[in-house]
Design a protein around this motif. Structure first.
Motif, PDB file in Angstrom:
ATOM      1  N   GLY A   1       0.911  -1.106   0.115  1.00  0.00           N
ATOM      2  CA  GLY A   1      -0.013   0.123  -0.010  1.00  0.00           C
ATOM      3  C   GLY A   1       0.651   1.142   0.102  1.00  0.00           C
ATOM      4  N   LEU A   2       2.105   1.311  -0.534  1.00  0.00           N
ATOM      5  CA  LEU A   2       2.981   2.416  -0.449  1.00  0.00           C
ATOM      6  C   LEU A   2       2.848   3.377  -1.727  1.00  0.00           C
ATOM      7  CD1 LEU A   2       6.089   0.575   0.736  1.00  0.00           C
ATOM      8  CD2 LEU A   2       4.568   1.970   2.027  1.00  0.00           C
ATOM      9  N   ALA A   3       2.243   2.865  -2.922  1.00  0.00           N
ATOM     10  CA  ALA A   3       1.906   3.761  -3.997  1.00  0.00           C
ATOM     11  C   ALA A   3       0.724   4.642  -3.923  1.00  0.00           C
ATOM     12  CB  ALA A   3       1.644   2.673  -4.914  1.00  0.00           C
ATOM     13  N   ASP A   4       1.005   5.691  -4.407  1.00  0.00           N
ATOM     14  CA  ASP A   4       0.066   6.904  -4.408  1.00  0.00           C
ATOM     15  C   ASP A   4      -0.582   6.842  -5.975  1.00  0.00           C
ATOM     16  OD1 ASP A   4      -1.428   9.350  -4.056  1.00  0.00           O
ATOM     17  OD2 ASP A   4       0.339  10.508  -4.179  1.00  0.00           O
ATOM     18  N   ASN A   5      -1.784   6.981  -6.155  1.00  0.00           N
ATOM     19  CA  ASN A   5      -2.598   7.082  -7.487  1.00  0.00           C
ATOM     20  C   ASN A   5      -2.163   8.304  -7.806  1.00  0.00           C
ATOM     21  OD1 ASN A   5      -3.708   4.482  -7.090  1.00  0.00           O
ATOM     22  ND2 ASN A   5      -5.525   4.986  -6.788  1.00  0.00           N
ATOM     23  N   ASP A   6      -2.135   9.350  -7.372  1.00  0.00           N
ATOM     24  CA  ASP A   6      -1.880  10.551  -8.085  1.00  0.00           C
ATOM     25  C   ASP A   6      -0.356  10.878  -8.418  1.00  0.00           C
ATOM     26  OD1 ASP A   6      -4.503  11.363  -8.016  1.00  0.00           O
ATOM     27  OD2 ASP A   6      -4.192  12.292  -5.862  1.00  0.00           O
ATOM     28  N   SER A   7       0.609   9.963  -7.966  1.00  0.00           N
ATOM     29  CA  SER A   7       2.006  10.231  -8.259  1.00  0.00           C
ATOM     30  C   SER A   7       2.317   9.767  -9.775  1.00  0.00           C
ATOM     31  CB  SER A   7       2.760   9.556  -7.468  1.00  0.00           C
ATOM     32  OG  SER A   7       4.203   9.307  -7.712  1.00  0.00           O
ATOM     33  N   ARG A   8       3.203  10.695 -10.554  1.00  0.00           N
ATOM     34  CA  ARG A   8       3.722  10.531 -12.016  1.00  0.00           C
ATOM     35  C   ARG A   8       4.433   8.921 -11.635  1.00  0.00           C
ATOM     36  NH1 ARG A   8       0.217  12.266 -15.294  1.00  0.00           N
ATOM     37  NH2 ARG A   8      -0.023  14.471 -15.615  1.00  0.00           N
ATOM     38  N   PHE A   9       5.083   8.827 -10.700  1.00  0.00           N
ATOM     39  CA  PHE A   9       6.195   7.897 -10.561  1.00  0.00           C
ATOM     40  C   PHE A   9       5.553   6.458 -10.729  1.00  0.00           C
ATOM     41  CE2 PHE A   9       8.436   5.034  -7.671  1.00  0.00           C
ATOM     42  CZ  PHE A   9       9.636   4.744  -8.566  1.00  0.00           C
ATOM     43  N   TRP A  10       4.483   6.409  -9.810  1.00  0.00           N
ATOM     44  CA  TRP A  10       3.626   5.139  -9.812  1.00  0.00           C
ATOM     45  C   TRP A  10       2.962   4.916 -10.796  1.00  0.00           C
ATOM     46  CZ3 TRP A  10       5.723   1.986  -6.914  1.00  0.00           C
ATOM     47  CH2 TRP A  10       6.484   2.501  -5.529  1.00  0.00           C
ATOM     48  N   GLN A  11       2.473   6.103 -11.436  1.00  0.00           N
ATOM     49  CA  GLN A  11       1.629   5.651 -12.675  1.00  0.00           C
ATOM     50  C   GLN A  11       2.911   5.355 -13.975  1.00  0.00           C
ATOM     51  OE1 GLN A  11       0.073   9.603 -13.775  1.00  0.00           O
ATOM     52  NE2 GLN A  11      -1.407   9.456 -12.121  1.00  0.00           N
ATOM     53  N   THR A  12       3.924   5.582 -13.858  1.00  0.00           N
ATOM     54  CA  THR A  12       5.021   5.266 -14.983  1.00  0.00           C
ATOM     55  C   THR A  12       5.495   3.919 -14.339  1.00  0.00           C
ATOM     56  OG1 THR A  12       5.776   7.508 -15.191  1.00  0.00           O
ATOM     57  CG2 THR A  12       7.199   5.769 -15.884  1.00  0.00           C
ATOM     58  N   VAL A  13       5.572   3.454 -13.178  1.00  0.00           N
ATOM     59  CA  VAL A  13       5.838   2.130 -12.639  1.00  0.00           C
ATOM     60  C   VAL A  13       4.822   1.186 -13.055  1.00  0.00           C
ATOM     61  CG1 VAL A  13       6.229   0.745 -10.798  1.00  0.00           C
ATOM     62  CG2 VAL A  13       7.437   2.799 -10.835  1.00  0.00           C
ATOM     63  N   ALA A  14       3.684   1.792 -12.935  1.00  0.00           N
ATOM     64  CA  ALA A  14       2.416   0.754 -13.264  1.00  0.00           C
ATOM     65  C   ALA A  14       2.617   0.370 -15.081  1.00  0.00           C
ATOM     66  CB  ALA A  14       1.109   1.200 -13.135  1.00  0.00           C
ATOM     67  N   LEU A  15       2.751   1.479 -15.773  1.00  0.00           N
ATOM     68  CA  LEU A  15       3.148   1.199 -17.183  1.00  0.00           C
ATOM     69  C   LEU A  15       4.216   0.142 -17.424  1.00  0.00           C
ATOM     70  CD1 LEU A  15       2.178   1.604 -20.302  1.00  0.00           C
ATOM     71  CD2 LEU A  15       3.884   3.784 -20.001  1.00  0.00           C
ATOM     72  N   LEU A  16       5.389   0.407 -16.642  1.00  0.00           N
ATOM     73  CA  LEU A  16       6.497  -0.333 -16.865  1.00  0.00           C
ATOM     74  C   LEU A  16       6.135  -1.888 -16.495  1.00  0.00           C
ATOM     75  CD1 LEU A  16       9.528   1.452 -15.515  1.00  0.00           C
ATOM     76  CD2 LEU A  16       8.964   0.706 -17.865  1.00  0.00           C
ATOM     77  N   VAL A  17       5.201  -2.068 -15.510  1.00  0.00           N
ATOM     78  CA  VAL A  17       4.718  -3.521 -15.153  1.00  0.00           C
ATOM     79  C   VAL A  17       3.855  -4.057 -16.172  1.00  0.00           C
ATOM     80  CG1 VAL A  17       3.274  -4.610 -13.443  1.00  0.00           C
ATOM     81  CG2 VAL A  17       4.892  -3.099 -12.505  1.00  0.00           C
ATOM     82  N   ALA A  18       2.991  -3.293 -16.735  1.00  0.00           N
ATOM     83  CA  ALA A  18       2.358  -3.872 -17.686  1.00  0.00           C
ATOM     84  C   ALA A  18       2.962  -4.185 -18.971  1.00  0.00           C
ATOM     85  CB  ALA A  18       1.123  -2.554 -18.230  1.00  0.00           C
TER      86      ALA A  18
ATOM     87  N   ILE B   1      -2.284   2.055 -14.663  1.00  0.00           N
ATOM     88  CA  ILE B   1      -1.547   1.728 -16.003  1.00  0.00           C
ATOM     89  C   ILE B   1      -1.942   2.701 -17.054  1.00  0.00           C
ATOM     90  CG2 ILE B   1      -1.554  -0.153 -17.604  1.00  0.00           C
ATOM     91  CD1 ILE B   1      -1.809  -2.086 -15.658  1.00  0.00           C
ATOM     92  N   TYR B   2      -3.322   2.968 -16.992  1.00  0.00           N
ATOM     93  CA  TYR B   2      -4.060   3.915 -18.058  1.00  0.00           C
ATOM     94  C   TYR B   2      -3.199   5.303 -17.839  1.00  0.00           C
ATOM     95  CZ  TYR B   2      -6.954   7.053 -20.286  1.00  0.00           C
ATOM     96  OH  TYR B   2      -7.674   7.943 -21.196  1.00  0.00           O
ATOM     97  N   GLU B   3      -3.216   5.663 -16.466  1.00  0.00           N
ATOM     98  CA  GLU B   3      -2.672   7.227 -16.456  1.00  0.00           C
ATOM     99  C   GLU B   3      -1.016   7.106 -16.736  1.00  0.00           C
ATOM    100  OE1 GLU B   3      -3.904  10.147 -15.436  1.00  0.00           O
ATOM    101  OE2 GLU B   3      -5.918   9.010 -15.860  1.00  0.00           O
ATOM    102  N   GLY B   4      -0.492   5.988 -16.668  1.00  0.00           N
ATOM    103  CA  GLY B   4       0.954   5.934 -17.094  1.00  0.00           C
ATOM    104  C   GLY B   4       1.309   6.004 -18.502  1.00  0.00           C
TER     105      GLY B   4
END
Length: 117
Positions: free
Chosen positions: A13-30, A106-109
């Protein structure tokens, strides 16, 4: 392995939905999940076929090695078709759901990655 490492912060639960970093990480995971899904297909030239290859008869292995370059090109053409692409990304989303990545991230990333549109 990279997919597992990237999913650890989300599991805690350390990820923040509004953070560009976690959005980018989510895209990398996808993208990593798509690589896993593609590589596990049992098609000559991919890792999935390498898993099966030792258990196949020798003549079948030789035939598969001969058609490997053509199948790679065919796979690239198939991925561009809507139905194959849809099936691939459905598998990607299933895998990212398993690792608790929010599809919204992922979508935001992806939206952030494609800033020119």
């Amino acid at each position: 392995m990279f997919l597992l490492i990237l999913s650890i912060p989300l599991l805690f639960g350390l990820a923040d939905n509004d953070s560009r970093f976690w959005q980018t990480v989510a895209l990398l995971v996808a993208l990593q999940a798509s690589a896993v899904d593609l590589n596990l297909l049992p098609i000559p030239g991919l890792d999935g076929f390498g898993i099966l290859q030792p258990y196949l008869p020798r003549d079948m292995q030789m035939q598969a090695n001969q058609i490997t370059p053509m199948l790679s090109i065919l796979l690239l053409m198939m991925i561009t078709s809507h139905s194959v692409s849809k099936a691939l990304w459905s598998a990607v989303y299933e895998l990212t759901d398993f690792f608790a990545f929010d599809r919204f991230l992922i979508y935001e990333g992806l939206k952030f990655f494609r800033f020119w549109t």
